[in-house]
Each structure stands twice: as structure tokens, then as C-alpha cells.
Scaffold this motif. Structure first.
Motif, PDB file in Angstrom:
ATOM      1  N   LEU A  83       0.778  -1.176  -0.002  1.00  0.00           N
ATOM      2  CA  LEU A  83       0.102  -0.089  -0.025  1.00  0.00           C
ATOM      3  C   LEU A  83       0.842   1.336   0.163  1.00  0.00           C
ATOM      4  N   ASP A  84       0.623   2.164  -0.736  1.00  0.00           N
ATOM      5  CA  ASP A  84       0.923   3.653  -0.526  1.00  0.00           C
ATOM      6  C   ASP A  84      -0.025   4.301   0.255  1.00  0.00           C
ATOM      7  N   CYS A  85       0.390   4.396   1.616  1.00  0.00           N
ATOM      8  CA  CYS A  85      -0.349   4.757   2.715  1.00  0.00           C
ATOM      9  C   CYS A  85      -0.721   6.359   2.366  1.00  0.00           C
ATOM     10  N   THR A  86      -0.230   7.139   1.643  1.00  0.00           N
ATOM     11  CA  THR A  86      -0.306   8.489   1.360  1.00  0.00           C
ATOM     12  C   THR A  86      -2.012   8.752   0.982  1.00  0.00           C
ATOM     13  N   GLU A  87      -2.647   7.337   0.467  1.00  0.00           N
ATOM     14  CA  GLU A  87      -4.025   7.196  -0.090  1.00  0.00           C
ATOM     15  C   GLU A  87      -4.686   6.877   1.018  1.00  0.00           C
ATOM     16  N   PRO A  88      -6.108   7.019   1.260  1.00  0.00           N
ATOM     17  CA  PRO A  88      -6.898   6.527   2.133  1.00  0.00           C
ATOM     18  C   PRO A  88      -6.886   5.049   2.199  1.00  0.00           C
ATOM     19  N   HIS A  89      -6.575   4.536   3.194  1.00  0.00           N
ATOM     20  CA  HIS A  89      -6.701   2.994   3.435  1.00  0.00           C
ATOM     21  C   HIS A  89      -7.195   2.539   4.798  1.00  0.00           C
ATOM     22  N   TYR A  90      -7.826   1.107   4.532  1.00  0.00           N
ATOM     23  CA  TYR A  90      -8.499   0.604   6.066  1.00  0.00           C
ATOM     24  C   TYR A  90      -8.279  -1.047   5.984  1.00  0.00           C
ATOM     25  N   TYR A  91      -7.936  -1.423   7.041  1.00  0.00           N
ATOM     26  CA  TYR A  91      -7.673  -2.787   7.276  1.00  0.00           C
ATOM     27  C   TYR A  91      -7.947  -3.321   8.403  1.00  0.00           C
ATOM     28  N   HIS A  92      -8.583  -4.711   8.721  1.00  0.00           N
ATOM     29  CA  HIS A  92      -8.693  -5.188   9.964  1.00  0.00           C
ATOM     30  C   HIS A  92      -8.532  -6.466  10.062  1.00  0.00           C
ATOM     31  N   ALA A  93      -8.239  -7.100  11.106  1.00  0.00           N
ATOM     32  CA  ALA A  93      -7.694  -8.704  11.145  1.00  0.00           C
ATOM     33  C   ALA A  93      -9.017  -9.520  11.477  1.00  0.00           C
ATOM     34  N   ARG A  94      -8.801 -10.801  11.032  1.00  0.00           N
ATOM     35  CA  ARG A  94      -9.855 -11.680  11.372  1.00  0.00           C
ATOM     36  C   ARG A  94      -9.075 -12.468  12.674  1.00  0.00           C
ATOM     37  N   ASP A  95      -9.771 -13.206  13.249  1.00  0.00           N
ATOM     38  CA  ASP A  95      -9.371 -13.802  14.508  1.00  0.00           C
ATOM     39  C   ASP A  95      -8.251 -14.880  14.218  1.00  0.00           C
ATOM     40  N   GLY A  96      -7.254 -14.961  14.798  1.00  0.00           N
ATOM     41  CA  GLY A  96      -6.206 -15.743  14.286  1.00  0.00           C
ATOM     42  C   GLY A  96      -5.182 -15.233  13.460  1.00  0.00           C
ATOM     43  N   LEU A  97      -5.194 -14.022  12.979  1.00  0.00           N
ATOM     44  CA  LEU A  97      -4.097 -13.433  11.973  1.00  0.00           C
ATOM     45  C   LEU A  97      -2.850 -13.113  12.601  1.00  0.00           C
ATOM     46  N   GLU A  98      -1.867 -13.641  11.860  1.00  0.00           N
ATOM     47  CA  GLU A  98      -0.572 -13.476  12.114  1.00  0.00           C
ATOM     48  C   GLU A  98       0.135 -12.867  10.982  1.00  0.00           C
ATOM     49  N   PHE A  99       0.874 -11.820  11.006  1.00  0.00           N
ATOM     50  CA  PHE A  99       1.517 -11.220   9.834  1.00  0.00           C
ATOM     51  C   PHE A  99       2.609 -10.453  10.129  1.00  0.00           C
ATOM     52  N   LEU A 100       3.619 -10.120   9.382  1.00  0.00           N
ATOM     53  CA  LEU A 100       4.834  -9.522   9.340  1.00  0.00           C
ATOM     54  C   LEU A 100       4.524  -8.129   8.366  1.00  0.00           C
ATOM     55  N   TYR A 101       5.289  -7.095   9.015  1.00  0.00           N
ATOM     56  CA  TYR A 101       5.135  -5.855   8.081  1.00  0.00           C
ATOM     57  C   TYR A 101       6.082  -5.172   8.291  1.00  0.00           C
ATOM     58  N   MET A 102       6.222  -3.959   7.287  1.00  0.00           N
ATOM     59  CA  MET A 102       7.197  -2.919   7.238  1.00  0.00           C
ATOM     60  C   MET A 102       6.665  -1.736   6.724  1.00  0.00           C
ATOM     61  N   HIS A 103       6.832  -0.632   7.476  1.00  0.00           N
ATOM     62  CA  HIS A 103       6.356   0.575   6.915  1.00  0.00           C
ATOM     63  C   HIS A 103       7.822   1.241   6.499  1.00  0.00           C
ATOM     64  N   PHE A 104       7.819   1.884   5.294  1.00  0.00           N
ATOM     65  CA  PHE A 104       9.380   2.467   4.917  1.00  0.00           C
ATOM     66  C   PHE A 104       9.014   3.404   3.737  1.00  0.00           C
ATOM     67  N   ASP A 105      10.075   4.345   3.607  1.00  0.00           N
ATOM     68  CA  ASP A 105       9.979   5.428   2.730  1.00  0.00           C
ATOM     69  C   ASP A 105      11.352   5.670   2.042  1.00  0.00           C
ATOM     70  N   GLY A 106      11.553   6.921   1.599  1.00  0.00           N
ATOM     71  CA  GLY A 106      12.825   7.199   1.003  1.00  0.00           C
ATOM     72  C   GLY A 106      12.984   7.194  -0.347  1.00  0.00           C
ATOM     73  N   SER A 107      13.964   8.096  -0.841  1.00  0.00           N
ATOM     74  CA  SER A 107      14.480   7.916  -1.968  1.00  0.00           C
ATOM     75  C   SER A 107      13.266   8.008  -3.072  1.00  0.00           C
ATOM     76  N   ASN A 108      13.219   7.118  -4.128  1.00  0.00           N
ATOM     77  CA  ASN A 108      12.175   7.155  -5.108  1.00  0.00           C
ATOM     78  C   ASN A 108      11.152   6.042  -4.634  1.00  0.00           C
ATOM     79  N   SER A 109      11.092   5.757  -3.317  1.00  0.00           N
ATOM     80  CA  SER A 109      10.139   4.551  -2.942  1.00  0.00           C
ATOM     81  C   SER A 109       8.870   4.738  -3.336  1.00  0.00           C
TER      82      SER A 109
END
Length: 233
Positions: A83-109
Motif C-alpha cells: 500500500l501507498d499509505c498516502t492514499e486512504p486505506h482501511y484494514y482489519h484482522a480476522r481472529d487468528g491473524l498472524e502477519f509480518l510488516y514493514m513501513h518504509f520510505d525514502g529515495s524514489n520509493s
């Protein structure tokens, strides 16, 4: 900085890390702002109109509901979401969700992210998503073990993320592909008698599975691949 999420629905065994990039990193490099490994109940959600970093998610277990642009979708085990989070976004978990994530930025990302979104969309289902999951898992573990790295090393993690996301279908990381390794081995040993067993050993695969993969990926059996190869019988 190791932190515990205060977001509703994030279980106590979850971990996350925040990063404050230097001005030099902001000018020259890609850089992470957050990363984490979350276990969630159905109470976890996030709704924003704008958040400056990008977000990549790898779902390890369960289901993750997303609403982004004009799309509504469920990410499942093995899926990657970008996701490019500069745009509106919504997310929610279902029970039992396991996830890995990274927020990042910089350069021409952001420009690269927009290119990937145009090419693949926010929900990415690919047989090689495990490489992205592994990258994120190793990143979190690195910081859990108090790892320290340079701005350039942090930037390279994100560079590799983009490399995985942009690689052509069926050609992702030649060096990671045992059949490509076998083909290079054959080409480097054209004057030798190469057995099916030796090729399987070279690629750390069983003889049967190697033969199956070789045929599936190249369209040829090991017998008619144009090399001096026998099956050892």
C-alpha cells in the motif's frame, strides 16, 4: 527501538520496532520507519486518510481484510499486500491473524511503489512470496537480537524487497532456482559424464523431484537437454 503495540487487538507476544532515519538517510536511501511481527484478534484495525510511509504486509496465518482505492479484498496465508499509505486505506484482522510488516520510505520509493501497484495491484499472490516473508521475518529477528546495521544495509533490505516484487514471473532470483543452478553446472562441465544423481545432489533435491522440476521448468528431460548426461543406470 523495541516497542509493544498499544493498538487494540494486538496480542502480547507481538513485537514491533520503530526507526528514526537521519537526514542523510532521508536524502539518499530507502529507510524503514516500522517493522513488526503481529498476532491479532478480530479487534485489530487501522483506518487512515493519509500516512506518509509505504506499507508491505506478509500474511503468515489467517485472513486480513483490506479496503484500498476501489478494492475490497481478503489477504490470506502466503499473500503479500503493498500500500501507498498516502492514499486512504482501511484494514482489519480476522481472529487468528498472524502477519509480518514493514513501513518504509525514502529515495524514489513512492514512485517504485506506484509502478508496482499499476503492474500487480495491492494484493500480490505469487509462488515466490515466501521470499518476502522470509525477508521480513529475518529483519524482525535481527532487531530482536539487538542487531545494528548501517543506513546502507537498511536500505538494501528495501532494495531487495523491490527486487522481489519487480522480478518477472517464473524468473525470480536465478541464483535461488535449483534448476537454473543445475543448468549452469551442466554448462560448466560439458566434457564430464554427469549423472542424474549428481545433478540432484548438486541442487539438494531428490532424484525424482529434480527430474520432475527439470522437465516442468525447461520442457526437456535431463536426457535430451543437450548435455553429456546419463541417469546413472
Amino acid at each position: 527501538i523495541l516497542m509493544k503495540s498499544v493498538d487494540t487487538g494486538v496480542l502480547a507476544k507481538s513485537v514491533c520496532f520503530s526507526f528514526t532515519p537521519s537526514e542523510l538517510a532521508k536524502q539518499l536511501y530507502f529507510y524503514p520507519t516500522w517493522c513488526g511481527h503481529y498476532y491479532c484478534t478480530g479487534n485489530y484495525y487501522m483506518k487512515r486518510d493519509f500516512y506518509s510511509p509505504l506499507l508491505v504486509v506478509y500474511v503468515r496465518n489467517g485472513n486480513f481484510h483490506f479496503e484500498y482505492r476501489d478494492l475490497v479484498f481478503e489477504a490470506q496465508k502466503g499473500d503479500v499486500v503493498l500500500l501507498d499509505c498516502t492514499e486512504p486505506h482501511y484494514y482489519h484482522a480476522r481472529d487468528g491473524l498472524e502477519f509480518l510488516y514493514m513501513h518504509f520510505d525514502g529515495s524514489n520509493s513512492h514512485e517504485i511503489c506506484q509502478h508496482i501497484l499499476k503492474q500487480s495491484g495491492p494484493l500480490i499472490r505469487h509462488e515466490d512470496n515466501i521470499l518476502i516473508g522470509n525477508l521480513l521475518y529475518n529483519m524482525v529477528r535481527f532487531y530482536q537480537d539487538d542487531g545494528i546495521e548501517t543506513m546502507f544495509q537498511s536500505s538494501m533490505r528495501i532494495y531487495h524487497l523491490f527486487e522481489y516484487l519487480l522480478a518477472p514471473e517464473k524468473q525470480l532470483y536465478e541464483n535461488e532456482n535449483p534448476i537454473e543452478n543445475a543448468i549452469r553446472y551442466i554448462r560448466s562441465n560439458m566434457t564430464e559424464t554427469i549423472t542424474l544423481e549428481s545433478l540432484a545432489k548438486e541442487t539438494n533435491l531428490s532424484v525424482y523431484y529434480f527430474a520432475h522440476c527439470f522437465k516442468e521448468q525447461t520442457g526437456f528431460s535431463e536426457r535430451d537437454s543437450g548435455c553429456a548426461c546419463s541417469d546413472g543406470r
